[in-house]
Each structure stands twice: as C-alpha cells, then as structure tokens.
Design a protein around this motif. Sequence first.
Motif, short mmCIF file in Angstrom:
data_model
loop_
_atom_site.label_atom_id
_atom_site.label_comp_id
_atom_site.label_asym_id
_atom_site.label_seq_id
_atom_site.Cartn_x
_atom_site.Cartn_y
_atom_site.Cartn_z
N GLU A 13 0.84 -1.19 0.00
CA GLU A 13 0.00 0.00 0.00
C GLU A 13 0.87 1.24 0.00
OE1 GLU A 13 -2.69 -0.22 3.31
OE2 GLU A 13 -4.03 -1.56 2.22
N GLU A 14 0.32 2.35 -0.49
CA GLU A 14 1.03 3.62 -0.52
C GLU A 14 0.05 4.76 -0.36
OE1 GLU A 14 2.92 3.67 -4.36
OE2 GLU A 14 1.05 3.94 -5.42
N MET A 15 0.55 5.89 0.13
CA MET A 15 -0.29 7.09 0.22
C MET A 15 -0.58 7.55 -1.20
SD MET A 15 -1.15 7.67 3.25
CE MET A 15 -1.81 9.29 3.30
N THR A 16 -1.86 7.71 -1.51
CA THR A 16 -2.31 8.00 -2.87
C THR A 16 -3.14 9.27 -2.88
OG1 THR A 16 -2.43 5.61 -3.22
CG2 THR A 16 -3.53 6.99 -4.84
N ALA A 17 -2.91 10.13 -3.87
CA ALA A 17 -3.71 11.34 -4.03
C ALA A 17 -5.10 10.94 -4.52
CB ALA A 17 -3.05 12.28 -5.03
N ILE A 18 -6.13 11.44 -3.84
CA ILE A 18 -7.51 11.10 -4.20
C ILE A 18 -8.36 12.36 -4.24
CG2 ILE A 18 -7.39 8.81 -3.16
CD1 ILE A 18 -9.23 10.03 -0.90
N ASN A 27 -20.27 8.91 0.05
CA ASN A 27 -18.95 8.35 0.32
C ASN A 27 -18.10 8.23 -0.94
OD1 ASN A 27 -19.42 7.98 3.07
ND2 ASN A 27 -20.42 6.02 2.71
N GLY A 28 -18.46 8.96 -2.00
CA GLY A 28 -17.76 8.84 -3.27
C GLY A 28 -16.33 9.37 -3.21
N TRP A 29 -15.41 8.67 -3.87
CA TRP A 29 -14.03 9.11 -3.99
C TRP A 29 -13.43 8.45 -5.22
CZ3 TRP A 29 -10.01 5.61 -3.86
CH2 TRP A 29 -10.31 4.35 -3.35
N MET A 30 -12.32 9.01 -5.72
CA MET A 30 -11.60 8.42 -6.85
C MET A 30 -10.12 8.78 -6.75
SD MET A 30 -12.52 10.89 -10.08
CE MET A 30 -14.24 11.10 -9.74
N ARG A 31 -9.30 7.93 -7.31
CA ARG A 31 -7.87 8.21 -7.37
C ARG A 31 -7.63 9.37 -8.33
NH1 ARG A 31 -4.38 3.47 -6.11
NH2 ARG A 31 -5.77 1.87 -5.29
N ASP A 32 -6.70 10.25 -7.97
CA ASP A 32 -6.40 11.41 -8.82
C ASP A 32 -5.89 10.99 -10.19
OD1 ASP A 32 -6.02 14.26 -9.36
OD2 ASP A 32 -3.88 13.78 -9.28
N ASN A 33 -5.06 9.95 -10.25
CA ASN A 33 -4.51 9.56 -11.55
C ASN A 33 -5.51 8.78 -12.42
OD1 ASN A 33 -4.38 7.25 -9.97
ND2 ASN A 33 -2.37 6.62 -10.69
N GLU A 37 -10.89 14.92 -15.16
CA GLU A 37 -10.94 16.37 -15.04
C GLU A 37 -9.92 16.85 -14.02
OE1 GLU A 37 -14.93 16.97 -13.83
OE2 GLU A 37 -15.78 16.44 -15.76
N THR A 38 -9.49 18.12 -14.17
CA THR A 38 -8.54 18.69 -13.22
C THR A 38 -9.18 18.79 -11.85
OG1 THR A 38 -7.56 19.94 -15.03
CG2 THR A 38 -7.01 20.64 -12.80
N ILE A 39 -10.42 19.24 -11.78
CA ILE A 39 -11.20 19.25 -10.53
C ILE A 39 -12.50 18.52 -10.83
CG2 ILE A 39 -12.30 20.66 -8.77
CD1 ILE A 39 -10.31 22.87 -9.46
N PRO A 40 -12.56 17.22 -10.52
CA PRO A 40 -13.73 16.42 -10.90
C PRO A 40 -14.95 16.67 -10.01
CG PRO A 40 -12.18 15.08 -9.70
CD PRO A 40 -11.53 16.42 -9.87
N THR A 41 -16.10 16.25 -10.52
CA THR A 41 -17.33 16.23 -9.73
C THR A 41 -17.64 14.77 -9.40
OG1 THR A 41 -18.67 16.15 -11.73
CG2 THR A 41 -18.30 18.31 -10.76
N CYS A 42 -18.36 14.55 -8.33
CA CYS A 42 -18.67 13.20 -7.87
C CYS A 42 -19.52 12.47 -8.91
CB CYS A 42 -19.40 13.26 -6.53
SG CYS A 42 -19.83 11.64 -5.87
N GLY A 43 -19.14 11.25 -9.23
CA GLY A 43 -19.89 10.45 -10.19
C GLY A 43 -21.19 9.91 -9.62
N LYS A 47 -21.79 16.34 -6.97
CA LYS A 47 -21.36 17.47 -6.14
C LYS A 47 -19.86 17.69 -6.34
CE LYS A 47 -25.29 17.87 -3.88
NZ LYS A 47 -26.20 18.93 -3.88
N PRO A 48 -19.34 18.86 -5.94
CA PRO A 48 -17.89 19.10 -6.07
C PRO A 48 -17.09 18.14 -5.19
CG PRO A 48 -19.07 21.10 -5.39
CD PRO A 48 -20.06 20.00 -5.40
N MET A 49 -15.83 17.94 -5.58
CA MET A 49 -14.95 17.06 -4.82
C MET A 49 -13.74 17.86 -4.34
SD MET A 49 -15.10 13.57 -7.05
CE MET A 49 -15.01 12.40 -5.72
N GLU A 50 -13.10 17.39 -3.25
CA GLU A 50 -11.91 18.04 -2.72
C GLU A 50 -10.76 17.04 -2.71
OE1 GLU A 50 -12.96 19.32 1.18
OE2 GLU A 50 -13.05 17.30 1.99
N SER A 51 -9.54 17.55 -2.87
CA SER A 51 -8.38 16.67 -2.92
C SER A 51 -7.96 16.25 -1.52
CB SER A 51 -7.22 17.36 -3.64
OG SER A 51 -6.81 18.50 -2.92
N GLY A 52 -7.31 15.11 -1.45
CA GLY A 52 -6.81 14.58 -0.19
C GLY A 52 -5.92 13.38 -0.47
#
Length: 76
Positions: A13-18, A27-33, A37-43, A47-52
């Motif tokens: 496992e590794e710390m991954t940008a999401i 509870n929607g989330w996705m891997r950044d890679n 989209e540069t700033i995606p919306t929840c599938g 709604k808007p999504m935030e990086s983490g």
Amino acid sequence: MYSRKKSLEEIPEEMTAIWSCTSEGCNGWMRDNFAFETIPTCGLCHKPMESGTKMLPALVNTNRDQKSLRKGVSIG
C-alpha cells in the motif's frame, strides 16, 4: 492435512492522491490519476470534490495523461 484455503499475499500500500466528495451523505471518492478532469465532480451525486490522500493498494495507470484526453468524440 490438506487445506483449500489459499495463503493471502501482502498487497503493498502507498499514500495516494484522491478526490473525495464534499457532500455530507456521499462516500464517493476516486484516485487522482484515474480522474478525467482537473477538478472532478462526484460520479454518484454530482457534487464538487476536494483533494486529499488515502492509504490504498498500489496500482499502475498506464495512461498517465487522462486529464488531457478529450471528453467525447466530435461527429460530423
């Protein structure tokens, strides 16, 4: 004695940008890679999504430049 149970391999496992959904009940989330989209919306709730970051199993995305891909194909 024979056991049909397979031994479980340790998955690295590794710390991954999401991107995480900002909606309270979603509870929607996705891997950044894997985002298109540069700033995606929840599938799920659109709604808007935030990086983490999140500790996830390591995956390799062979198509590294998905955000530059065009959405859809021009017809005509």
